[in-house]
Design a protein around this motif. Structure first.
Motif, PDB file in Angstrom:
ATOM      1  N   TYR A 145       0.829  -1.206   0.000  1.00  0.00           N
ATOM      2  CA  TYR A 145       0.000   0.000   0.000  1.00  0.00           C
ATOM      3  C   TYR A 145       0.867   1.260   0.000  1.00  0.00           C
ATOM      4  O   TYR A 145       0.524   2.251  -0.646  1.00  0.00           O
TER       5      TYR A 145
ATOM      6  N   HIS B 182      -0.492   3.145  -3.835  1.00  0.00           N
ATOM      7  CA  HIS B 182      -1.675   3.656  -3.138  1.00  0.00           C
ATOM      8  C   HIS B 182      -2.493   4.667  -3.956  1.00  0.00           C
ATOM      9  O   HIS B 182      -3.420   5.254  -3.438  1.00  0.00           O
TER      10      HIS B 182
ATOM     11  N   PRO C 176      -5.341   5.878  -6.106  1.00  0.00           N
ATOM     12  CA  PRO C 176      -6.652   5.337  -6.499  1.00  0.00           C
ATOM     13  C   PRO C 176      -6.871   5.435  -8.017  1.00  0.00           C
ATOM     14  O   PRO C 176      -6.271   6.276  -8.688  1.00  0.00           O
ATOM     15  N   GLN C 177      -7.744   4.587  -8.521  1.00  0.00           N
ATOM     16  CA  GLN C 177      -8.018   4.522  -9.958  1.00  0.00           C
ATOM     17  C   GLN C 177      -8.444   5.864 -10.534  1.00  0.00           C
ATOM     18  O   GLN C 177      -7.947   6.277 -11.589  1.00  0.00           O
ATOM     19  N   ASP C 178      -9.361   6.554  -9.858  1.00  0.00           N
ATOM     20  CA  ASP C 178      -9.867   7.816 -10.409  1.00  0.00           C
ATOM     21  C   ASP C 178      -8.767   8.874 -10.504  1.00  0.00           C
ATOM     22  O   ASP C 178      -8.725   9.640 -11.461  1.00  0.00           O
TER      23      ASP C 178
END
Length: 178
Positions: free
Chosen positions: A15, A19, A21-23
């Motif tokens: 992580y 880390h 995020p996709q967006d």
């Protein structure tokens, strides 16, 4: 070898490394498309960063039909930003504070032939970066140093110092050392 093969997906350490995020990864790619579209056209060569360590390739970039790590998208965005700010990085001596596993240096190396890339990090992450960059990706101009070894750079002309999160995560005392 088994730990190295999965280090990007290993619990809490994975992580730390992976880390994004996709967006946000998609927003990074959209920014690159708007500001340095040439990097989007060459995106497949940067995907070499997703070969080792078993990252989550959860980012679907449907325009090109590829799945990739959102972290690799971040590194492409940083490459785009560095190019916008400084132009070519060819021939430069670059220092990165806290290079993690060396993914940013790998992505940059696919676009520019820097002279040397120095990773200043704790011993253990440095050894991971060394294996990732020098051994797995054959980057002979990638070097690791601990903060205690910074004086080894005293006679080296440094062209660029960067940090992708790490400097801001250090306490003020450590920032002063850098």
């Amino acid at each position: 070898d088994s730990v190295f093969n999965d280090f990007k997906s290993q619990g809490s350490y994975g992580y730390i490394l992976e880390h994004v995020p996709q967006d946000l990864g998609l927003a990074y790619l959209q920014n690159v498309q708007e500001n340095n579209a040439k990097f989007i056209h060459k995106i497949r060569k940067y995907l070499v960063n997703d070969i080792y360590g078993n990252p989550s390739k959860s980012l679907q970039f449907t325009e090109l039909g590829i799945n990739m790590s959102p972290t690799t998208a971040r590194y492409i965005k940083v490459l785009s930003d560095l190019t916008t700010l400084f132009g070519s990085l060819d021939g430069m001596n670059i220092v990165e504070i806290g290079a993690g596993y060396g993914g940013l240096s790998l992505v940059i190396s696919k676009e520019y032939e820097f002279a040397n890339y120095y990773d200043i990090d704790l011993y253990e992450p440095g050894k991971l970066a060394e294996r990732y960059c020098q051994k797995a990706h054959k980057m002979s101009n990638f070097h690791i140093l601990t903060p205690e070894q910074l004086d080894e750079l005293d006679n080296t002309e440094i062209d660029l110092v960067i940090s992708n999160y790490a400097f801001s995560e250090c306490n003020y005392e450590t920032q002063d050392v850098y």
